[in-house]
Structure formats: structure tokens, C-alpha cells
Design a protein around this motif. Structure first.
Motif, PDB file in Angstrom:
ATOM      1  N   UNK A 198       0.846  -1.190   0.000  1.00  0.00           N
ATOM      2  CA  UNK A 198       0.000   0.000   0.000  1.00  0.00           C
ATOM      3  C   UNK A 198       0.882   1.241   0.000  1.00  0.00           C
ATOM      4  N   UNK A 199       0.402   2.303  -0.611  1.00  0.00           N
ATOM      5  CA  UNK A 199       1.164   3.542  -0.738  1.00  0.00           C
ATOM      6  C   UNK A 199       0.580   4.590   0.203  1.00  0.00           C
ATOM      7  N   UNK A 200       1.419   5.203   1.014  1.00  0.00           N
ATOM      8  CA  UNK A 200       0.963   6.268   1.896  1.00  0.00           C
ATOM      9  C   UNK A 200       0.535   7.470   1.069  1.00  0.00           C
ATOM     10  N   UNK A 201      -0.651   7.987   1.341  1.00  0.00           N
ATOM     11  CA  UNK A 201      -1.165   9.103   0.549  1.00  0.00           C
ATOM     12  C   UNK A 201      -0.428  10.405   0.836  1.00  0.00           C
ATOM     13  N   UNK A 202       0.181  10.526   2.026  1.00  0.00           N
ATOM     14  CA  UNK A 202       0.846  11.788   2.358  1.00  0.00           C
ATOM     15  C   UNK A 202       2.283  11.854   1.859  1.00  0.00           C
ATOM     16  N   UNK A 203       2.947  10.702   1.753  1.00  0.00           N
ATOM     17  CA  UNK A 203       4.359  10.700   1.357  1.00  0.00           C
ATOM     18  C   UNK A 203       4.642   9.954   0.054  1.00  0.00           C
ATOM     19  N   UNK A 204       3.699   9.099  -0.378  1.00  0.00           N
ATOM     20  CA  UNK A 204       3.934   8.282  -1.565  1.00  0.00           C
ATOM     21  C   UNK A 204       4.810   7.083  -1.319  1.00  0.00           C
ATOM     22  N   UNK A 205       5.141   6.823  -0.061  1.00  0.00           N
ATOM     23  CA  UNK A 205       6.023   5.701   0.275  1.00  0.00           C
ATOM     24  C   UNK A 205       5.267   4.373   0.215  1.00  0.00           C
ATOM     25  N   UNK A 206       5.785   3.376  -0.519  1.00  0.00           N
ATOM     26  CA  UNK A 206       5.153   2.051  -0.531  1.00  0.00           C
ATOM     27  C   UNK A 206       5.514   1.266   0.723  1.00  0.00           C
ATOM     28  N   UNK A 207       4.512   0.589   1.307  1.00  0.00           N
ATOM     29  CA  UNK A 207       4.709  -0.146   2.547  1.00  0.00           C
ATOM     30  C   UNK A 207       4.123  -1.543   2.441  1.00  0.00           C
ATOM     31  N   UNK A 208       4.741  -2.494   3.131  1.00  0.00           N
ATOM     32  CA  UNK A 208       4.185  -3.838   3.269  1.00  0.00           C
ATOM     33  C   UNK A 208       3.238  -3.839   4.462  1.00  0.00           C
ATOM     34  N   UNK A 209       2.003  -4.333   4.242  1.00  0.00           N
ATOM     35  CA  UNK A 209       0.952  -4.261   5.249  1.00  0.00           C
ATOM     36  C   UNK A 209       0.324  -5.637   5.412  1.00  0.00           C
ATOM     37  N   UNK A 214       1.511  -2.158  14.308  1.00  0.00           N
ATOM     38  CA  UNK A 214       2.256  -3.422  14.216  1.00  0.00           C
ATOM     39  C   UNK A 214       1.991  -4.166  12.916  1.00  0.00           C
ATOM     40  N   UNK A 215       0.934  -3.788  12.200  1.00  0.00           N
ATOM     41  CA  UNK A 215       0.602  -4.454  10.942  1.00  0.00           C
ATOM     42  C   UNK A 215       1.245  -3.790   9.734  1.00  0.00           C
ATOM     43  N   UNK A 216       1.976  -2.713   9.947  1.00  0.00           N
ATOM     44  CA  UNK A 216       2.775  -2.089   8.891  1.00  0.00           C
ATOM     45  C   UNK A 216       4.202  -2.626   9.039  1.00  0.00           C
ATOM     46  N   UNK A 217       4.596  -3.501   8.120  1.00  0.00           N
ATOM     47  CA  UNK A 217       5.871  -4.196   8.272  1.00  0.00           C
ATOM     48  C   UNK A 217       7.069  -3.315   7.956  1.00  0.00           C
ATOM     49  N   UNK A 218       6.945  -2.471   6.933  1.00  0.00           N
ATOM     50  CA  UNK A 218       8.077  -1.633   6.579  1.00  0.00           C
ATOM     51  C   UNK A 218       8.020  -1.189   5.133  1.00  0.00           C
ATOM     52  N   UNK A 219       8.986  -0.374   4.700  1.00  0.00           N
ATOM     53  CA  UNK A 219       8.974   0.202   3.348  1.00  0.00           C
ATOM     54  C   UNK A 219       9.371  -0.806   2.276  1.00  0.00           C
TER      55      UNK A 219
END
Length: 414
Positions: free
Chosen positions: A178-189, A227-232
């Protein structure tokens, strides 16, 4: 199962190969894999033709202990390492390519926390997963229309639609990008598919890999805990740790094992049938006899093709295994070498799977069209998988690296 090849992923290591060295050992898990593969092979044709979501097949994997294969024994799992997991996936794929894909995707997604988050959080997640015997589905590849993660007063929420993902019809947990709407950073969720905001649809009507439990998933304001956001999942080497970068070759090598399993499985089945059937070129004599040179030549050529791909895969496996043991000490130039080796194995295994599954039909002859034999499932499964994961871009990556020294891109399984 298999084509009487050398054992996949042969390594000069002791029998106990788990991360904490306290698990049952490699020989145990290979024996379990063979027994499970034999069980799956007995009704593979009927299950493929029925095309039902593979809840029963997942139960077989769970009962065999294969869903927690990579979890440390101290956390309630099998204590195996990646070379063992690759060999297990290949053995299962030889009996049933769709279940091989389901298991391979599960292994990668269930281990993804170790790539993208800190060890303590990954360990907590693994203990929960092992205790409840979760089956994982989803995919971490970037989508054309990405899922979005929006921060609000109550925390973060997940929205969007993932058009195709493996295992979602039977999964207890989903891992998605998923991509953060504020930063555009992709994250594993990580997401619980039983949440009312998650809707899983069985809208994938492929002609092959029908039991890989693929489908689409829609997320509507699904809460995501910290805790469910694993990382970038950034593809930029400036932000991606070497360990996280290894997620790409580790995941792609699972597809390689899947393809080799399909190739070895169809040739083993064609060999068995040819020994008791009749040759398409010399109907008066038994297929596979010394009097049938065309059958022998065909088997010989496909054996060479498959074993050559297997040998290249073993080189890639050795490189991946060595890189994982070094983890953060790995340089990006060394990572590029590993990734290129896996890309070569992807290309070789794709050709072996497509050639073997297509030409095995010629070896068996017109009898291979009989639905009760199910020879077509091998070709349909291999062709479907290779269409979803084409290797043309991997060949370009190899050429660009060879000619220009360009590092291959960071690509995750879908």
C-alpha cells in the motif's frame, strides 16, 4: 516425484538446517514433502477438473506441518531454512503446480516480516502465525492502481482494489503493498481478511493454476494497526537495506522451483505412462523401448533441458543462501550478482517448463488428450504461470548487467 534428477538445492550442510538448528532437519522435511506430494498426486486430475477453492489441500499442507516450515522451532515451527523450503515447493509442484504456487507464495509472504521489519516485531508475528497455523495470501508487487494507506485521527486505513493475488480465497492473513497518501512511500501491510471492510472475490477464471486460490481483493476503510505495517518497499538502493533487497531474488527463486517442479512432474508422469502405453510413432511396440529412437531422443532432449535449468538454479540457490547468511554485510554489487543469477534461472526454468509440458503431449501421443489422464493440466498450469510472470524483462536485465553493469530492478512477486 521428479525426473530422477540430483536433489534440488543440494548443499554441503548438515541435516539440521533450521535457523535455530533445533528443527527436525532437512531429510525429515523432504520426506514429508514427498509423502504430501504423493497424496496430492492421487487425486490431482479430479481436483483440477473440479476447480474448487483448495481448502482441503491447505488442510493437507497444515497437517503435514508445511505451513510453518520456515518458522523457528523455538517459536512453534519447523525450523527449516530457505534451501529446504525451495526443495519442498519443487516437490509439491511436481505433483500439483497450483498447490506448489500456493505454498510458495505462502512461504514468501509469511516470511516477509523478516525482510521488512525489526526482528522483535517479526518474531512476535511469527509466534502468532505459528500458534494459529495461518495460511498467507496476497502479494507485494506494485499495482497499476495502488492500494492507499491514509492517516486519520483514529490511525491508518487501507483502501483500494488488488486485481489479482495468489491464495486470497483460502488465506487467514493477507500481505499487500500500500502507498501512503501523504508521502507516496510504498509499505508492506498485513491484513485480516475476515474484517468487514475486506471483500475477496473469486473472479479469476484462468485455464491453468486453478487451485492456486487466486482472486481479487477490495479494501474499504480497513483499519491498519502500527504493528501491521511491516516496513517500506522502496526500490531505491539508498533507502532499501541489503536484507530487504534480498526479498526480490528469494521470492523469484520460488517461481523458478515451481517451474522446475512442473517440468519434472510432467516428464515423470509421461515416462510412467510410456512404459505401459504405446508409442505414437511405432504403435506396434511399447513406448520408451530401445526400438523407439524418436521417443528416446525426445526424453533425452527434455531431460538435458530440465537438468541444465536445474544446475543453473542450484547456482542461484547457493548464491541466495550465502547472501541470506551475510544479510546486512552484503554489498549492493554482490546483491546484483545474486539477482542476475536468479534472473538466469528464471529464463532457463521457464523454457524447461514450457518445452517439457508441451512436448510431453507429443511423446504420449493422441492418448494424452484423454481428460481422465489429465496430461493437459501440466501444460495449462505452466503456461498460465509463465504468462503471469514472463521472462523477457528478466533476459533484458541479464543483458543490461552483462553489457552495461546495470543493477537489476527490485521486483517482488505479485
Amino acid at each position: 516425484m521428479g525426473l530422477a534428477t540430483a536433489p534440488s538445492g543440494t548443499l554441503s550442510e548438515p541435516d539440521r538446517t533450521g535457523p535455530d538448528r533445533t528443527g527436525p532437519g532437512r531429510a525429515h522435511w523432504l520426506r514429508v514433502a514427498r509423502e504430501t506430494a504423493d497424496d496430492l498426486a492421487t487425486d490431482a486430475v479430479a481436483r483440477d477438473q473440479a476447480g474448487k477453492p483448495p481448502f482441503d489441500e491447505v488442510s493437507r499442507l497444515r497437517e503435514a506441518g508445511l505451513l510453518t516450515l520456515l518458522v523457528p522451532a523455538g517459536s512453534g515451527g519447523g525450523g527449516a531454512d530457505w534451501p529446504t523450503a525451495y526443495a519442498v515447493v519443487r516437490e509439491i509442484a511436481a505433483a500439483d503446480g497450483a498447490i506448489g504456487q500456493l505454498l510458495g507464495s505462502h512461504c514468501f509472504l509469511s516470511w516477509s516480516a523478516r525482510f521488512f521489519t525489526e526482528p522483535s516485531r517479526a518474531a512476535r508475528l511469527e509466534r502468532r502465525y505459528a500458534a494459529q497455523q495461518w495460511c498467507w495470501g496476497g502479494g507485494l508487487a506494485r499495482q497499476d492502481s495502488p492500494l492507499t494507506l491514509t492517516r486519520g485521527r483514529g490511525g491508518q486505513v487501507l483502501d483500494g482494489r488488488q486485481s489479482y493475488a495468489t491464495g486470497v480465497l483460502v488465506a487467514d492473513r493477507l500481505a499487500v503493498c500500500a502507498v501512503r497518501t501523504d508521502t507516496g512511500e510504498p509499505l508492506a501491510v498485513v491484513v485480516d481478511p475476515t474484517h468487514p471492510g475486506v471483500r475477496v472475490e473469486a473472479d479469476t477464471d484462468t485455464f491453468g493454476q486453478r487451485l492456486s486460490a487466486g482472486g481479487s481483493v477490495e479494501f474499504d476503510s480497513v483499519p491498519v494497526a502500527a504493528d501491521d505495517v511491516l516496513g517500506p518497499l522502496s526500490a531505491d538502493e539508498d533507502f532499501l537495506s541489503p536484507l530487504a533487497a534480498l526479498a526480490s531474488p528469494v521470492g523469484r527463486l520460488l517461481s523458478v522451483q515451481l517451474r522446475l517442479g512442473m517440468a519434472e512432474g510432467v516428464l515423470a508422469e509421461a515416462r510412467e505412462y510410456s512404459r505401459v502405453g504405446r508409442s505414437p510413432w511405432q504403435p506396434a511396440g511399447p513406448a520408451g523401448s530401445p526400438q523407439d529412437p524418436q521417443t528416446l531422443a525426445a526424453f533425452g532432449e527434455l531431460t538435458v533441458l530440465t537438468r541444465s535449468a536445474s544446475a543453473l538454479t542450484d547456482q542461484a540457490l547457493q548464491a541466495v543462501h550465502a547472501a541470506l547468511t551475510r544479510a546486512d554485510d552484503l554489498t549492493y554489487d554482490e546483491y546484483a550478482e545474486v539477482s542476475v543469477l536468479v534472473a538466469m534461472a528464471e529464463a532457463a526454468s521457464s523454457r524447461a517448463a514450457q518445452e517439457s509440458t508441451a512436448r510431453a503431449l507429443d511423446i504420449v501421443g493422441a492418448r494424452s488428450t484423454a481428460s481422465r489422464l489429465g496430461f493437459d493440466r501440466f501444460w495449462r498450469n505452466a503456461r498460465t504461470h509463465t504468462l503471469y510472470e514472463p521472462v523477457a524483462h528478466r533476459l533484458r536485465d541479464v543483458g543490461d548487467y552483462f553489457l552495461n553493469g546495470t543493477h537489476p530492478p527490485f521486483v517482488l512477486p505479485g
